[in-house]
Write a protein that holds these residues in place. Sequence first.
Motif, mmCIF file in Angstrom:
data_model
loop_
_atom_site.group_PDB
_atom_site.id
_atom_site.type_symbol
_atom_site.label_atom_id
_atom_site.label_comp_id
_atom_site.label_asym_id
_atom_site.label_seq_id
_atom_site.Cartn_x
_atom_site.Cartn_y
_atom_site.Cartn_z
ATOM 1 N N PRO A 169 0.723 -1.536 0.046
ATOM 2 C CA PRO A 169 0.110 -0.218 -0.337
ATOM 3 C C PRO A 169 1.193 1.145 0.280
ATOM 4 N N SER A 170 0.252 1.800 -0.702
ATOM 5 C CA SER A 170 0.806 3.595 -0.794
ATOM 6 C C SER A 170 0.148 4.476 -0.113
ATOM 7 N N LEU A 171 1.176 5.765 -0.032
ATOM 8 C CA LEU A 171 0.709 6.755 0.943
ATOM 9 C C LEU A 171 0.704 8.367 -0.350
ATOM 10 N N SER A 172 0.535 8.990 -0.185
ATOM 11 C CA SER A 172 0.242 10.270 -0.806
ATOM 12 C C SER A 172 0.068 11.426 0.050
ATOM 13 N N MET A 173 0.396 12.488 -1.076
ATOM 14 C CA MET A 173 -0.468 14.230 -1.074
ATOM 15 C C MET A 173 -0.224 14.818 -2.450
ATOM 16 N N THR A 174 -1.732 15.108 -1.897
ATOM 17 C CA THR A 174 -1.984 15.308 -3.657
ATOM 18 C C THR A 174 -1.432 17.288 -3.618
ATOM 19 N N VAL A 215 -4.792 6.728 -0.033
ATOM 20 C CA VAL A 215 -3.590 5.587 0.618
ATOM 21 C C VAL A 215 -4.710 4.862 -1.318
ATOM 22 N N TRP A 216 -3.603 4.280 -1.550
ATOM 23 C CA TRP A 216 -3.490 2.993 -2.224
ATOM 24 C C TRP A 216 -2.878 1.580 -2.204
ATOM 25 N N GLY A 217 -4.572 0.633 -2.469
ATOM 26 C CA GLY A 217 -3.452 -0.313 -1.979
ATOM 27 C C GLY A 217 -4.495 -1.525 -0.583
ATOM 28 N N ALA A 218 -4.809 -2.139 -0.739
ATOM 29 C CA ALA A 218 -5.589 -2.612 -0.116
ATOM 30 C C ALA A 218 -4.810 -3.775 1.500
ATOM 31 N N THR A 219 -5.397 -3.338 2.013
ATOM 32 C CA THR A 219 -4.604 -2.679 3.705
ATOM 33 C C THR A 219 -6.114 -3.575 4.527
ATOM 34 N N PRO A 220 -5.816 -4.507 5.775
ATOM 35 C CA PRO A 220 -6.856 -5.170 5.640
ATOM 36 C C PRO A 220 -7.330 -3.966 7.598
ATOM 37 N N TRP A 221 -6.940 -3.407 7.848
ATOM 38 C CA TRP A 221 -7.168 -2.537 8.793
ATOM 39 C C TRP A 221 -7.838 -1.016 7.734
ATOM 40 N N ILE A 222 -7.719 -0.719 6.640
ATOM 41 C CA ILE A 222 -8.092 0.438 6.665
ATOM 42 C C ILE A 222 -9.008 0.123 5.960
ATOM 43 N N THR A 223 -10.949 0.104 6.323
ATOM 44 C CA THR A 223 -12.093 -0.409 5.918
ATOM 45 C C THR A 223 -12.297 0.255 4.206
ATOM 46 N N PHE A 265 14.717 -8.342 -1.040
ATOM 47 C CA PHE A 265 14.481 -7.661 0.034
ATOM 48 C C PHE A 265 12.694 -7.725 0.320
ATOM 49 N N LEU A 266 12.411 -7.941 -0.854
ATOM 50 C CA LEU A 266 11.157 -7.965 -1.063
ATOM 51 C C LEU A 266 9.661 -7.831 0.539
ATOM 52 N N GLY A 267 9.605 -9.405 0.638
ATOM 53 C CA GLY A 267 9.245 -9.374 2.128
ATOM 54 C C GLY A 267 9.228 -8.805 2.940
ATOM 55 N N GLY A 268 9.941 -8.265 3.103
ATOM 56 C CA GLY A 268 10.636 -6.651 4.241
ATOM 57 C C GLY A 268 9.725 -5.771 3.993
ATOM 58 N N ARG A 269 10.740 -5.690 2.634
ATOM 59 C CA ARG A 269 9.535 -4.229 2.421
ATOM 60 C C ARG A 269 7.785 -4.164 2.186
ATOM 61 N N ILE A 270 7.682 -5.189 1.863
ATOM 62 C CA ILE A 270 6.042 -5.313 2.184
ATOM 63 C C ILE A 270 5.652 -5.077 3.795
ATOM 64 N N LEU A 271 5.743 -5.120 4.116
ATOM 65 C CA LEU A 271 6.279 -5.116 6.486
ATOM 66 C C LEU A 271 6.387 -3.838 6.861
ATOM 67 N N GLN A 272 6.880 -3.070 5.522
ATOM 68 C CA GLN A 272 7.894 -1.829 6.339
ATOM 69 C C GLN A 272 6.642 -1.147 6.044
ATOM 70 N N ALA A 273 6.742 -0.789 4.610
ATOM 71 C CA ALA A 273 5.534 -0.108 4.224
ATOM 72 C C ALA A 273 4.356 0.263 4.830
ATOM 73 N N ASP A 274 3.591 -1.415 4.643
ATOM 74 C CA ASP A 274 2.518 -1.761 6.419
ATOM 75 C C ASP A 274 2.557 -0.522 7.208
ATOM 76 N N LYS A 275 3.939 -0.906 8.028
ATOM 77 C CA LYS A 275 4.158 -0.004 9.373
ATOM 78 C C LYS A 275 4.076 1.496 9.347
ATOM 79 N N ASN A 276 4.755 1.808 8.119
ATOM 80 C CA ASN A 276 4.321 3.311 8.035
ATOM 81 C C ASN A 276 3.884 3.682 7.708
ATOM 82 N N LEU A 277 2.839 3.043 7.046
ATOM 83 C CA LEU A 277 1.558 3.376 6.908
ATOM 84 C C LEU A 277 0.497 3.495 7.846
ATOM 85 N N GLU A 278 1.060 2.805 8.549
ATOM 86 C CA GLU A 278 -0.033 3.131 9.853
ATOM 87 C C GLU A 278 0.761 4.117 10.373
ATOM 88 N N GLU A 279 1.928 4.350 10.788
ATOM 89 C CA GLU A 279 2.493 5.340 11.826
ATOM 90 C C GLU A 279 2.217 7.429 10.858
#
Length: 369
Positions: free
Chosen positions: A51-56, A181-189, A238-252
Amino acid sequence: MSENPDPFVNRTEDTPAVTPGVLLNATWQCPSNIAIIKYWGKKNGQFPANPSLSMTLDQAYTQTKVSVVPGDKGNGLLSLNGDADHPFLPKMRHLLNCIREEVSALRGVSLEAHTANNFPHSTGIASSASGIGAFALCLVDLGYQLAGETPRRNDFMSAASRFARMGSGSACRSLYSGFTVWGATPWITGSSDEYAIPAPGLIHPEMMQIKDAILVISTKPKELPSSGGHQLMKGHPFLGGRILQADKNLEEALSALVENDFEKLGNIAENEALTLHALIMSAIPGTILLKPSTLEVIHLIRETRHAGIPVFFTLDAGANVHVLYPGHSAQMVEKFIGDALQPFCENGLVIYDHCGSGPMKVNGNQPPG
Ligand code: DP6
């Protein structure tokens, strides 16, 4: 109100519901966006690995007019800015074909497009995000017009975002104001790999005032186009670790936006920017997109921050630097940029932008540019 809430799904008519002889057009202005959480790597075609997060953005936008023109039925997109061989046409035709698979009303028409950016090319501002975003908006608008339907805003925007994503992933995030936000994330309805949504939660008003000064370190074309870079994430160690990192960074990052914690957001933005380049450098083959001036500028930004000025950076997949700072510190930071950072920019080029209010339909439908 239409019985079908989304007239773009399951339409079966083959003829556009439009009075013969009446030609239609749509003009939209769509901004670019800068990713705070980076989209890097794809899965199953045009879906994001994380998932990603951007500023317009606000000042960096594309304005596009698409017109239905007389011609043999179904000729598609005939020209861009009057040029039948324009280099952007293949990408735009690909997007039109994707939309036509679902929107039958667009199958029976010939179109021409006129488009203009209000920022220079090769400046590290994602022109594909604003350009594809504006084109998708025009096509969705024409699809509804041709079908004789009046869409609900939410349906319209999520259809445009979904189609924009088919043209360029980051473009789907340009469809909303503020943060997206773009990308399916279980905790974002409501989050989805298909389309972007406005960032959830009550974003603090000060966060909507964030500024982004784009330091144009180099206007040379990128050595690694994004499409090639995404491909190199397939099998990246590093793909697996990257996906976990992006999810955590998104939440924060989302909690920082709600809590008005600029420092937390800025630290995440820097971590994401450096991760993006670390992934690019450690891919096979690895590419170094950072220039000596990029690093000089990064060090100066960090030194200045340690001296108490709220300023952070982010990077796209290139050498240019996006300087992020709160609106209330603009005077102080812009003096620092002018004195210390601008000399590192090619021809002194700095583009001052800020968090923006999203796309808009242009009245009067005058050709842009
Ligand atoms: C580094 O959206 O340009 O800017 O989907 O292949 O068109 P395609 O890729 P694109 O990738 C953008 C990557 C990025 C980070 C981001 O904007 O999230």
